[in-house]
Design a protein around this motif. Structure first.
Motif, PDB file in Angstrom:
ATOM      1  N   LEU A  19       0.982  -1.073   0.019  1.00 19.90           N
ATOM      2  CA  LEU A  19      -0.254   0.251  -0.130  1.00 19.90           C
ATOM      3  C   LEU A  19       0.812   1.222   0.441  1.00 19.90           C
ATOM      4  O   LEU A  19       0.709   2.096  -0.921  1.00 19.90           O
ATOM      5  N   ILE A  23       1.537   4.226  -3.190  1.00 20.87           N
ATOM      6  CA  ILE A  23       1.203   5.598  -2.932  1.00 20.87           C
ATOM      7  C   ILE A  23       2.654   6.262  -3.275  1.00 20.87           C
ATOM      8  O   ILE A  23       2.645   6.678  -4.112  1.00 20.87           O
ATOM      9  N   THR A  33      -1.925  11.309  -6.018  1.00 19.78           N
ATOM     10  CA  THR A  33      -1.877  11.054  -5.095  1.00 19.78           C
ATOM     11  C   THR A  33      -3.894   9.835  -4.844  1.00 19.78           C
ATOM     12  O   THR A  33      -4.668  10.704  -4.831  1.00 19.78           O
ATOM     13  N   PRO A  34      -3.365   8.721  -4.461  1.00 22.34           N
ATOM     14  CA  PRO A  34      -4.731   8.002  -5.559  1.00 22.34           C
ATOM     15  C   PRO A  34      -5.217   7.603  -3.241  1.00 22.34           C
ATOM     16  O   PRO A  34      -4.445   7.536  -2.315  1.00 22.34           O
ATOM     17  N   THR A  35      -6.752   7.440  -3.243  1.00 20.19           N
ATOM     18  CA  THR A  35      -6.950   7.218  -1.810  1.00 20.19           C
ATOM     19  C   THR A  35      -7.243   5.623  -1.721  1.00 20.19           C
ATOM     20  O   THR A  35      -8.283   5.455  -2.318  1.00 20.19           O
ATOM     21  N   PRO A  36      -6.844   5.145  -0.957  1.00 19.00           N
ATOM     22  CA  PRO A  36      -6.629   3.774  -0.597  1.00 19.00           C
ATOM     23  C   PRO A  36      -8.192   4.172  -0.054  1.00 19.00           C
ATOM     24  O   PRO A  36      -9.200   4.230   1.142  1.00 19.00           O
ATOM     25  N   MET A 146      -6.777  -4.615  -2.261  1.00 21.05           N
ATOM     26  CA  MET A 146      -7.114  -3.197  -1.847  1.00 21.05           C
ATOM     27  C   MET A 146      -7.260  -2.316  -3.303  1.00 21.05           C
ATOM     28  O   MET A 146      -6.400  -2.068  -3.963  1.00 21.05           O
ATOM     29  N   PHE A 148      -8.054   1.453  -4.968  1.00 23.86           N
ATOM     30  CA  PHE A 148      -8.105   2.774  -4.758  1.00 23.86           C
ATOM     31  C   PHE A 148      -9.172   3.657  -5.498  1.00 23.86           C
ATOM     32  O   PHE A 148      -9.385   2.948  -6.596  1.00 23.86           O
ATOM     33  N   THR A 149      -8.793   4.755  -5.400  1.00 23.40           N
ATOM     34  CA  THR A 149      -9.475   5.415  -6.698  1.00 23.40           C
ATOM     35  C   THR A 149      -8.789   6.748  -6.960  1.00 23.40           C
ATOM     36  O   THR A 149      -8.130   7.109  -5.763  1.00 23.40           O
ATOM     37  N   THR A 150      -8.570   6.530  -7.951  1.00 21.93           N
ATOM     38  CA  THR A 150      -8.700   8.497  -8.564  1.00 21.93           C
ATOM     39  C   THR A 150      -9.934  10.051  -9.003  1.00 21.93           C
ATOM     40  O   THR A 150     -10.546   9.242  -9.301  1.00 21.93           O
TER      41      THR A 150
END
Lengths: 166, 166
Positions: A19, A23, A33-36, A146, A148-150
């Motif tokens: 993780l 990032i 910066t992706p949002t986990p 996991m 992630f969103t961007t």
């Protein structure tokens, strides 16, 4: 085929290493910066993506695989940020970037885990292209997903990595 | 990222180990003798299949990956021969069989290569499902493609494996 070997769950340590590596790499390479989201144990073979990077990991007492699967819109944005040029289709540049991201994430996670005594070698990354393909890991061990969103779309990471004891 | 390391071409040895392993496994598991075509060095990322098994290989001085990509008709025949029941769609049984074949071929090749002093660890096999997906290996090293035919259709194997010297 080896008999099934006893395994020691070290998932939290491994998950955090990957993780943090993802990032770090996306921030460094793509200023993104992706949002986990919340990691979960994979129950079905339902990881999907339009382009995926996969890399195997093997050591004396460790075995696993790492996969990162991007939605089309998401990888176009990542590659555009990495190369500084607009991308509108999956071409060699996109495939190279996914291979490179896969290799670097695995390399950073490996360096972090090495300081904690978990050593493994990295195989060659493989990149799969096909709209909405699925990925299954052929193991009875837990696979951690996991999400992630961007701003440009989602990507999904999955890791299986465990100690084997003969 | 490590700098690009000097590599020693050992492709013929590796190719033969995998070629023999595939034939041995399909004969043993599926009573099927595939016909090998002429191996060639991959020039473009044009390996295609409907279901693929991929496994990474990593050792102290070896790195690579092995992929086997089946046409839909071909894997249905292989699985039917392995399980003794008709197969008409890609389901969990088919995915499991592809993972198993991938693991076993890599294991047999590994055992053969080990007797010649080439040691590597095997990662977890990954199975990709999607009609007509493509596979690229993210390496500048040669990737050898081995085409096979069977009465029910074709499959394709690709191997990259080389010695690294720091």
């Amino acid at each position: 085929m080896a008999e099934k070997t006893k395994s020691t769950p070290l998932n939290a340590v491994f998950v955090n290493a990957f993780l943090n590596a993802i990032i770090e790499i996306l921030e460094t390479m793509a200023s993104l910066t992706p949002t986990p989201g919340k990691p979960f144990i994979k129950k079905q073979d339902n990881s999907r993506g339009d382009i995926s990077g996969i890399i195997g990991m093997a050591g004396h007492r460790l075995q696993g695989a790492f996969a990162i699967s991007f939605q089309r819109r998401c990888i176009f944005d990542v590659v555009e940020r990495m190369l500084g040029e607009p991308v509108t289709r999956i071409n060699d540049d996109v495939i190279d970037c996914v291979g490179e991201i896969t290799n670097m994430v695995s390399g950073v996670a490996r360096a972090n885990l090495s300081t904690q005594g978990h050593e493994y070698g990295m195989a060659t990354p493989t990149v799969i292209c096909s709209d909405d393909h699925t990925i299954a890991q052929a193991t009875k061990e837990p696979v951690v997903v996991m999400p992630f969103t961007t701003p440009a779309g989602a990507f999904l990471v999955e890791v299986s990595l465990w100690r084997t004891e003969s």
